[in-house]
Design an enzyme around this catalytic site. Structure first.
Site, short mmCIF file in Angstrom:
data_model
loop_
_atom_site.label_atom_id
_atom_site.label_comp_id
_atom_site.label_asym_id
_atom_site.label_seq_id
_atom_site.Cartn_x
_atom_site.Cartn_y
_atom_site.Cartn_z
N GLY A 130 0.83 -1.20 0.00
CA GLY A 130 0.00 0.00 0.00
C GLY A 130 0.86 1.24 0.00
O GLY A 130 2.09 1.18 0.10
N GLY B 9 -0.06 8.93 2.73
CA GLY B 9 0.59 10.21 2.89
C GLY B 9 1.98 10.13 3.49
O GLY B 9 2.82 10.99 3.26
N VAL C 65 4.46 1.17 1.70
CA VAL C 65 4.66 -0.02 2.51
C VAL C 65 4.89 -1.20 1.57
O VAL C 65 4.09 -1.46 0.67
CB VAL C 65 3.45 -0.30 3.41
N LYS D 59 7.97 0.02 5.81
CA LYS D 59 7.47 1.33 5.38
C LYS D 59 8.65 2.24 5.09
O LYS D 59 9.50 2.49 5.97
CB LYS D 59 6.57 1.96 6.44
N TYR E 250 4.85 -8.98 9.64
CA TYR E 250 3.83 -8.92 8.60
C TYR E 250 2.60 -9.72 9.01
O TYR E 250 2.70 -10.87 9.45
CB TYR E 250 4.38 -9.45 7.28
N VAL E 251 1.43 -9.10 8.89
CA VAL E 251 0.16 -9.76 9.17
C VAL E 251 -0.54 -10.00 7.83
O VAL E 251 -1.01 -9.06 7.20
CB VAL E 251 -0.73 -8.90 10.08
N ASP F 133 -3.77 7.83 14.85
CA ASP F 133 -4.35 7.52 13.53
C ASP F 133 -5.05 6.16 13.57
O ASP F 133 -4.84 5.31 12.70
CB ASP F 133 -3.27 7.54 12.46
N LYS G 80 -7.82 3.92 12.67
CA LYS G 80 -8.82 3.92 11.61
C LYS G 80 -8.92 2.51 11.05
O LYS G 80 -8.03 1.67 11.27
CB LYS G 80 -8.44 4.91 10.51
#
Length: 716
Positions: free
Chosen positions: A22, A25, A29, A43, A93-94, A137, A139
Site C-alpha cells: 500500500g 501520505g 509499505v 514502510k 507482517y500480518v 491515527d 482507523k
C-alpha cells in the site's frame, strides 16, 4: 498485494522487496524478506519528511519506544533506520485484510463480533498508552484482521509525524473521519484522542459507513468539530459507549481502562463475521505461495570494507546490520542470474515486465469505455479528444499494449447510464470506463461500475453525490461543488479583493447551492465579509439587486445552476445600477445567460484549448484531424485517456483489478491539470485549483481568461 513499480528500489536496509502492500501520505509499505528469512511489512518514508532533521530525530525516538512495545493486538517493530537516505521501519507482517477492506466487501459487523473487536482494540490501546505512546491515527485501514484476532498497526509513526506537522501552522495530522475534534483544530492531544478514534471505528464497523460522512477533508473535519455523529444503526449493546467515546470534550470520554472493563475479554472463537475467515485464509495463502528469495553470500573483501558506520542506524534492539552497497549489487546480479537461468524466482513476480510486449509476438490489448449521451455536443467533444489520445498511443513504437476505445450511449438519463455502464462493465476485456455524462447520469454509472468493480474516471460531473468516491470504484478528475467554484473564488480573492460580497442564492436549486454557501460562509474560502441574499423559486431578483446596489457590495456571487434564473439576476443587477464584480459557475452558461450577463466572470472545469497556452499543440492536432477547433471537454477527455494509460501501464497484467490503486498512487501532470488524490479520502486534490478555469462574458460569449493557477497573487 501489488507488483513493484520500476521506480521502486530492490533492497532497503538489507531487506529484499517482493511487492507493494500500500501507499499513503507517509510513504510506501512493501512486503519484504528480512536477512533472516522472515516476511516483514517495511514502510519507506516520503522525501518531504526525510528532508526534515526534526522529523528524523522524532522518528528515531518513537521507533525506540515502539520497539519496546509488547502490547497484545499490536504489531512489533523489528528494525528501523532513521538516518538512512530514505528512513524506514519494518514490522512483523500480518497476512490479512484490513478492517476497511472487510467492511467494504462484506458490510457491517454483527453485535457479537463488534464486541470482540472492541475488546481487542481497547486492550491494544491500553498497552500503547502504558508505553507512553499515542497512536493518533486509529482507523479501519490501520486494523488488520488475522485468524486469532485484530492487529493495530502504524503506532509510533503517527506521533513522530504529528510532532513535526502540528507545530507552526495548526495543520492536521491523522485521517479525516476518524481523528478527534482537538486534532481537527490542531490542538494538543492525549490518550483521549485515540478513544474518540476508536468510537469512530466501531461506529463504522457497525453501520458500514463513516460516522461523520464522506467527501473532502474540509467538510468531514467541520462535521467532526460541529455536528453530531450518525449513530442510528449502532447496536444497543454498544451505542451508549460509542456515544461517550465520541464526545466533543476529551474530558467526557471514558478512559481505556474503563472501556476494557465494559467490553470484557477478547474471545477468539467466532470473532470474525461470516465470510471473513475465508478472506483471511486466502490472504495468508497468497504469501505462503510466494517463492523464498535465495540467500546470496558475497565476499566483501577485508573486514570492515564498504560497511556502513553502525552509528548511522537507529538504536533499536533487534536492528539488522544492513548489507553494503557492494553486497547488494552483487546479490542483485546473482538473483538476476537465477531468473535468467529459468528458476522463476520472486524477483520476476515482484516487477512488471513489458519486454515481452515489445518482442515479435502480438501486443496485449487494453480496452477503455467512453460513456455519455451521443446527442450531447459535450460527448462528441469527449470522443474526439479521447480518439486523439488513443491514436497518439498507438503511434508509439514502445507502447506496452494496444489501446482500444469503445463508446456507449447513456441517452441522457440515469436509467440509461446504469444500463450502459453495466453493459460496458460486463465485457470481460473492459479495463476501465470514462464517464463523460452529467450530474444526472454519472451517479447511476458510478453505482453500476462499483458493482462490477470496474474503475470509472469522471471528467465532467461535479455533483456533491460524488463526494464519497472512496466507497466506490470511481475517481474524479475535477473538483466537485463541495469545494466551491475555485476559479471565481481565486479571482475574487486575488484580483478583486472584496471587503464585502453578496451571495445570491437561488432557492430553485436549494440542495445544489448549499455547498457554495457553506464554502463561503462556514469555511471562509472567500475573503472579506459575506451577505447571503436568498431568492425564492417564484420570486424575481429585483428586491435583492436593489439591496445589493444600495449597500455598495464589492462583488456578487450567483449560487444557482439555471441559465434562465442567472440571466434574470444579471438583468436585475443591471437595472439596479450595480457595477461591481459579478461571478457564477459553469452551469449557468447558456444562451439566456450569455445574452444578459456582459462582464460577468464564470468558473469552469474545462479549458479553451485554442486559447490556453498549454493546450495549443493539442488544438493543432484536433484541427488537423477533425477540421475544427476543439470544443469544451475535448482536452479534458484527451487527458483522461492519457491518465488511464498511465495507470494501465503500471498495473501490468491484472489491469482491471489494480488500475485504480495505481492511479491513486502517484500524481500525474496532463495538459489541462495536475491529477492527484488525498491518500486517505481518495478525493481529487484541487491543489492550486487544478482543473479550474476562468472565463469572462464578452459579446454574448464566454471568453477564456486563464487557468485558476495562473491568476496572479496580489502585489504586496
Amino acid at each position: 498485494m501489488e507488483r513493484l513499480l520500476p521506480s521502486d528500489p530492490s533492497v532497503i536496509g538489507g531487506y529484499r522487496l517482493a511487492g507493494r502492500l500500500g501507499a499513503g501520505g507517509m510513504g510506501v509499505v512493501y512486503l519484504a524478506r528480512s536477512p533472516h528469512g522472515t516476511w516483514c511489512a517495511l514502510k519507506a518514508i516520503r522525501s518531504e519528511y526525510a528532508d526534515d532533521p526534526a522529523f528524523r530525530a522524532r522518528f528515531r525516538r518513537e521507533t525506540q519506544l515502539a520497539t519496546g512495545l509488547r502490547a497484545h493486538w499490536t504489531v512489533p517493530v523489528v528494525a528501523a533506520d532513521a538516518k538512512a537516505r530514505t528512513p524506514w521501519l519494518a514490522t512483523a507482517y500480518v497476512p490479512g485484510p484490513s478492517l476497511a477492506e472487510a467492511i467494504a466487501l462484506h458490510g457491517p459487523w454483527p453485535a457479537a463480533q463488534l464486541l470482540r473487536l472492541a475488546a481487542a482494540l481497547a486492550e491494544a490501546l491500553d498497552g500503547i498508552h502504558t508505553c507512553g505512546l499515542i497512536h493518533r491515527d486509529v482507523k479501519p485501514a490501520n486494523i488488520l484482521l488475522a485468524v486469532d484476532g485484530p492487529r493495530l498497526i502504524d503506532f509510533g509513526i503517527a506521533r513522530a509525524v504529528g510532532a513535526t506537522a502540528l507545530t507552526a501552522d495548526g495543520s492536521v495530522i491523522g485521517s479525516p473521519g476518524y481523528l478527534s475534534p482537538e486534532q481537527a483544530r490542531g490542538r494538543a492531544v492525549g490518550p483521549e484522542t485515540d478513544v474518540f478514534s476508536l468510537g469512530c471505528v466501531l461506529a463504522h464497523a457497525a453501520t458500514g459507513r463513516p460516522v461523520f460522512g464522506v467527501g473532502p477533508a474540509a467538510g468531514v473535519l467541520y462535521r467532526t468539530v460541529h455536528e453530531n455523529p450518525g449513530l442510528e444503526d449502532v447496536p444497543d449493546a454498544l451505542a451508549e459507549t460509542v456515544r461517550r467515546c465520541l464526545s466533543k470534550d476529551p474530558r467526557n470520554r471514558p478512559p481505556v481502562a474503563e472501556l476494557r472493563e465494559e467490553f470484557g475479554r477478547f474471545d477468539e472463537h467466532g470473532w470474525l463475521p461470516s465470510g471473513l475467515p475465508a478472506l483471511v485464509a486466502a490472504r495468508a495463502a497468497r504469501v505462503l505461495e510466494l517463492p523464498v528469495p535465495q540467500n546470496t553470500v558475497v565476499d566483501d573483501g577485508p573486514p570492515g570494507a564498504g560497511t556502513p558506520d553502525a552509528a548511522t542506524r537507529a538504536e533499536v534492539p533487534g536492528t539488522v546490520t544492513p548489507t553494503s552497497r557492494r553486497r547488494v549489487l552483487a546479490a542483485g546480479g546473482a538473483v538476476g542470474g537465477v531468473v535468467a537461468a529459468g528458476a522463476g524466482g520472486w524477483w520476476r513476480w515482484g516487477r512488471p515486465d513489458h519486454t515481452a510486449a515489445r518482442g515479435t509476438g502480438p501486443l496485449p490489448r487494453r480496452v477503455i469505455g467512453l460513456l455519455g449521451d451521443r446527442s450531447d455536443p459535450a460527448f462528441t467533444a469527449h470522443e474526439r479528444g479521447a480518439r486523439l489520445a488513443v491514436g497518439e498511443h498507438q503511434n508509439n513504437p514502445r507502447r506496452p499494449f494496444d489501446l482500444v476505445l469503445r463508446t456507449a450511449d447513456d441517452r441522457g438519463t440515469a436509467a440509461g447510464a446504469a444500463a450502459a455502464a453495466a453493459a460496458l462493465a460486463a465485457d470481460p476485456v473492459m479495463d476501465l470506463v470514462i464517464g463523460a455524462g452529467t450530474n444526472t447520469t454519472v451517479p447511476a454509472a458510478v453505482a453500476a461500475c462499483t458493482r462490477a468493480r470496474v474503475t470509472l474516471l469522471v471528467t465532467r460531473a461535479d455533483t456533491n453525490e460524488l463526494d464519497g468516491v472512496n466507497l466506490t470504484s470511481a475517481l474524479l478528475l475535477r473538483p466537485t461543488r463541495t469545494v466551491g467554484p475555485p476559479a471565481v473564488l481565486r479571482y475574487l480573492n486575488r484580483v478583486v479583493r472584496p471587503g464585502r460580497s453578496a451571495v445570491v442564492r437561488d432557492l430553485s436549486d436549494a440542495d445544489e447551492t448549499l455547498q457554495t454557501i457553506r464554502i463561503i460562509t462556514v469555511h471562509k474560502k472567500l475573503d472579506g465579509d459575506a451577505v447571503v441574499e436568498e431568492v425564492a423559486p417564484d420570486a424575481d431578483f429585483t428586491a435583492a439587486a436593489r439591496r445589493i446596489a444600495a449597500r455598495g457590495d464589492d462583488a456578487v456571487v450567483f449560487a444557482g445552476v439555471r441559465p434562465g434564473r442567472a440571466a434574470s439576476c444579471a438583468r436585475a443587477l443591471r437595472a439596479a445600477g450595480y457595477r461591481g464584480t459579478r461571478v457564477a459557475d459553469e452551469h449557468v452558461i447558456g444562451t439566456p445567460f450569455l445574452d444578459a450577463a456582459e462582464g460577468w466572470f464564470v468558473g469552469t472545469g474545462y479549458t479553451d484549448a485554442t486559447a490556453d497556452p498549454r493546450t495549443r499543440k493539442f488544438a493543432a492536432a484536433h484541427r488537423a484531424r477533425y477540421r475544427s477547433a476543439p470544443a469544451p471537454w475535448a482536452a479534458e477527455a484527451y487527458d483522461a485517456v492519457r491518465f488511464a494509460v498511465h495507470g494501465l501501464t503500471a498495473a501490468g497484467d491484472n489491469a482491471r483489478t489494480t488500475v485504480r490503486a495505481e492511479l491513486l498512487r502517484h500524481s500525474w501532470q496532463g495538459i489541462t491539470r495536475r491529477v492527484s488524490y488525498d491518500p486517505d479520502s481518495e478525493f481529487f486534490q484541487a491543489n492550486d485549483d487544478a482543473g479550474s478555469f476562468l472565463y469572462e462574458v464578452t459579446d454574448h460569449a464566454a471568453r477564456f481568461v486563464s487557468g485558476a493557477d495562473d491568476i496572479p497573487r496580489p502585489e504586496a
